[in-house]
Design a protein around this motif. Structure first.
Motif, PDB file in Angstrom:
ATOM      1  N   SER A  61       0.774  -1.117  -0.092  1.00 39.32           N
ATOM      2  CA  SER A  61       0.039   0.021   0.183  1.00 39.32           C
ATOM      3  C   SER A  61       0.935   1.373  -0.060  1.00 39.32           C
ATOM      4  CB  SER A  61      -0.924   0.041   1.152  1.00 39.32           C
ATOM      5  OG  SER A  61      -0.270   0.086   2.406  1.00 39.32           O
ATOM      6  N   ILE A  62       1.898   1.075   0.814  1.00 38.27           N
ATOM      7  CA  ILE A  62       2.903   2.429   0.894  1.00 38.27           C
ATOM      8  C   ILE A  62       3.552   2.692  -0.799  1.00 38.27           C
ATOM      9  CG2 ILE A  62       4.816   3.505   1.782  1.00 38.27           C
ATOM     10  CD1 ILE A  62       2.365   3.355   3.759  1.00 38.27           C
ATOM     11  N   ALA A 376       4.009   9.088   7.461  1.00 37.92           N
ATOM     12  CA  ALA A 376       3.146  10.145   7.986  1.00 37.92           C
ATOM     13  C   ALA A 376       3.157  11.236   6.669  1.00 37.92           C
ATOM     14  CB  ALA A 376       3.362  10.888   9.275  1.00 37.92           C
ATOM     15  N   ILE A 377       4.460  11.502   6.012  1.00 42.19           N
ATOM     16  CA  ILE A 377       4.476  12.636   5.361  1.00 42.19           C
ATOM     17  C   ILE A 377       3.675  12.110   3.629  1.00 42.19           C
ATOM     18  CG2 ILE A 377       5.999  13.912   3.601  1.00 42.19           C
ATOM     19  CD1 ILE A 377       8.162  14.010   6.049  1.00 42.19           C
ATOM     20  N   ILE A 378       4.204  10.820   3.539  1.00 42.87           N
ATOM     21  CA  ILE A 378       3.276  10.133   2.427  1.00 42.87           C
ATOM     22  C   ILE A 378       1.938  10.183   2.606  1.00 42.87           C
ATOM     23  CG2 ILE A 378       3.370   7.925   1.044  1.00 42.87           C
ATOM     24  CD1 ILE A 378       6.201   7.684   1.733  1.00 42.87           C
ATOM     25  N   LEU A 379       1.376   9.645   3.562  1.00 49.21           N
ATOM     26  CA  LEU A 379       0.010   9.849   3.677  1.00 49.21           C
ATOM     27  C   LEU A 379      -0.642  11.171   3.396  1.00 49.21           C
ATOM     28  CD1 LEU A 379      -0.456   7.386   6.959  1.00 49.21           C
ATOM     29  CD2 LEU A 379      -1.689   7.201   4.696  1.00 49.21           C
ATOM     30  N   GLY A 401      -2.288   2.250   5.092  1.00 50.23           N
ATOM     31  CA  GLY A 401      -1.166   3.405   5.491  1.00 50.23           C
ATOM     32  C   GLY A 401      -1.166   3.854   6.911  1.00 50.23           C
ATOM     33  N   ILE A 402      -2.252   3.833   7.380  1.00 57.80           N
ATOM     34  CA  ILE A 402      -2.445   4.222   9.066  1.00 57.80           C
ATOM     35  C   ILE A 402      -2.053   3.171   9.723  1.00 57.80           C
ATOM     36  CG2 ILE A 402      -3.980   5.142  10.633  1.00 57.80           C
ATOM     37  CD1 ILE A 402      -5.561   6.842   8.380  1.00 57.80           C
ATOM     38  N   THR A 403      -2.455   2.044   9.326  1.00 55.40           N
ATOM     39  CA  THR A 403      -2.027   0.720  10.433  1.00 55.40           C
ATOM     40  C   THR A 403      -0.447   0.508  10.103  1.00 55.40           C
ATOM     41  OG1 THR A 403      -4.180  -0.415   9.538  1.00 55.40           O
ATOM     42  CG2 THR A 403      -2.281  -1.755  10.231  1.00 55.40           C
ATOM     43  N   ALA A 404       0.110   0.869   8.845  1.00 50.58           N
ATOM     44  CA  ALA A 404       1.707   0.728   8.938  1.00 50.58           C
ATOM     45  C   ALA A 404       2.228   1.794   9.588  1.00 50.58           C
ATOM     46  CB  ALA A 404       2.225   1.001   7.417  1.00 50.58           C
ATOM     47  N   PHE A 405       1.686   3.042   9.789  1.00 46.10           N
ATOM     48  CA  PHE A 405       2.146   4.044  10.614  1.00 46.10           C
ATOM     49  C   PHE A 405       2.257   3.750  12.149  1.00 46.10           C
ATOM     50  CE2 PHE A 405       1.293   7.723  13.153  1.00 46.10           C
ATOM     51  CZ  PHE A 405       2.448   8.395  13.219  1.00 46.10           C
ATOM     52  N   LEU A 406       0.859   3.203  12.401  1.00 44.49           N
ATOM     53  CA  LEU A 406       0.549   2.919  13.930  1.00 44.49           C
ATOM     54  C   LEU A 406       1.695   1.609  14.215  1.00 44.49           C
ATOM     55  CD1 LEU A 406      -3.058   3.218  14.295  1.00 44.49           C
ATOM     56  CD2 LEU A 406      -1.277   4.841  14.928  1.00 44.49           C
ATOM     57  N   ILE A 407       1.639   0.604  13.524  1.00 41.71           N
ATOM     58  CA  ILE A 407       2.304  -0.576  13.937  1.00 41.71           C
ATOM     59  C   ILE A 407       3.828  -0.167  14.260  1.00 41.71           C
ATOM     60  CG2 ILE A 407       3.249  -2.809  13.177  1.00 41.71           C
ATOM     61  CD1 ILE A 407       0.525  -3.399  12.032  1.00 41.71           C
TER      62      ILE A 407
END
Length: 423
Positions: A61-62, A376-379, A401-407
């Protein structure tokens, strides 16, 4: 006969479709990745297998977001930030990217030097590191990267031997399925460190920049940079998904192989490349070292141009200099000078006294610590209608994307906490 011809035609059409996503996926399993996954399997057996299942949709996804940014804006990530965001955001990205990429280049060069010494013990590893650095610099400057990659990607096929070794043992299928689908987490700094390393080497920041820039190069090469549409976006997704699934499959089987061979043999801490190579001994016997060396050298020769190229795209886009791996040296002097400097800086890290295996692992952990900021910047870019127009993130992309950031943020903060409280 007609059916076979039809299947072959479909395969060739699909193979032709594959581009930046396949190269990105192959380079993701670089020497740093091989070392990190090998250490995970040796230290914790099969208990980190579940990370392959989690990592695939997150990294795909990223990478799709980065590719879409490149396609829509006709610029790399750095150029998009420079044009649409305040300068401090651009400098923050540089701050979090530069050290990790240089360390990754150095660790990969050191790993390649170490396997050279493994094959020819009478010759120092540093000699091989210098030779590989010179070879890489010459290849990058004098050959278009597409030609290099189209040749070297076949060397990465040797990584597929990891898919065979586990089947030479009697496996507990229930144990494998349980380890794959039921996450096991140990709250100690060794396990969390490996977890951060695995996430960092699969969702690697340098690949974000590479993916976006390569999509721009690909479009220019095909002369489609003014024709972005849903068909091109869908083709990009297929390319990225295939590349990331290849990367994830290799990751899964390296952990399974080392968890089967090394962990069960009592080797829980990999300190040398010889120990890492022993995982292939059940398949290749005395040729295990040769297979392992070919894999590390092949992936290193593929990944280091990606690493140095990513850094050069970042810097040249920041300052508005001419760029492109398919350009001649005289057409983009600054671009190639940055690549040369990055290789020299990476090579210099060989002389600071860290073992190649540890350097490769530390690089992955450093990526794991810095990636959340870049995600975070890419999102934000991917959801910015002023930049992306009608091609902003959908709900699924945002959730992943948010899940990747949080994990990654949780894993990084947990590691920092355990490091501080342990001292």
């Amino acid at each position: 006969m007609v059916a076979k011809k039809r299947i072959l035609t479909k395969f060739m059409r699909f193979w032709k479709l594959l581009g930046p996503g396949l190269i990105t996926g192959a380079s993701d399993d670089d020497p740093s990745g091989i070392a990190t996954y090998s250490q995970a399997g040796a230290a914790f057996g099969l208990s980190t297998l579940w990370t392959a299942l989690i990592a695939f949709p997150l990294m795909a996804s990223i990478q799709q977001m980065c590719a879409r940014i490149g396609l829509v804006t006709s610029q790399g990530l750095t150029g998009t930030l420079k044009k649409n965001y305040p300068r401090p955001v651009l400098y923050l990205m540089l701050l979090f990217s530069f050290p990790a990429i240089i360390m990754n280049i150095g660790a990969d060069i050191a790993g390649m030097g170490a396997v050279g010494n493994l094959l020819f013990p009478a010759i120092e590893a540093t000699f091989f590191s210098v030779v590989f650095t010179i070879i890489l610099l010459v290849l990058i400057v004098y050959l278009p990267y597409q030609k290099i990659a189209s040749t070297l990607k076949y060397l990465c096929v040797v990584l597929l031997v990891y898919l065979i070794v586990p089947f030479l043992y009697e496996q507990d299928l229930t144990e494998i399925l349980k380890a794959t689908f039921i996450p096991t987490i140990q709250f100690n700094k060794e396990y969390i460190g490996i977890l951060v390393g695995i996430l960092g080497t699969t969702i690697s920041p340098y690949l974000f920049f590479w993916q976006a820039s390569m999509e721009v190069e690909e479009m220019k090469h095909k002369k489609k940079h003014l024709m972005v549409n849903k068909k091109i976006i869908n083709e990009m997704k297929e390319d990225v998904d295939f590349g990331m699934s290849f990367s994830g499959l290799v990751m899964f089987f390296i952990i399974l192989t080392t968890g089967t061979v090394l962990f069960k043999s009592g080797i829980h801490q990999i300190e040398t490349v010889e120990q890492a190579a022993m995982a292939l001994k059940p398949l290749a016997g005395n040729s295990a070292y040769l297979l392992f060396a070919i894999g590390v050298i092949g992936t290193g020769l593929l990944a280091i141009p990606v690493l140095s190229g990513s850094l050069s795209y970042i810097i040249t886009e920041t300052f508005g200099w001419e760029q492109g791996l398919d350009k001649k040296f005289h057409e983009a002097k600054a671009f190639y000078i940055v690549i040369a400097i990055s290789l020299i800086l990476g090579l210099s890290l060989n002389y600071i006294g860290i073992s190649p295996i540890k350097a490769l692992l530390y690089t992955a952990i450093l990526y794991g610590l810095t990636a959340p900021v870049l995600i975070a910047i890419i999102l934000h870019i991917s959801n910015n209608k002023n930049v992306m127009g009608e091609y902003t993130n959908g709900r699924t992309a945002n959730i992943l994307g948010i899940t990747a950031f949080l994990i990654m943020t949780t894993a990084a903060l947990t590691l920092i906490y355990l490091q501080v409280t342990d001292n």
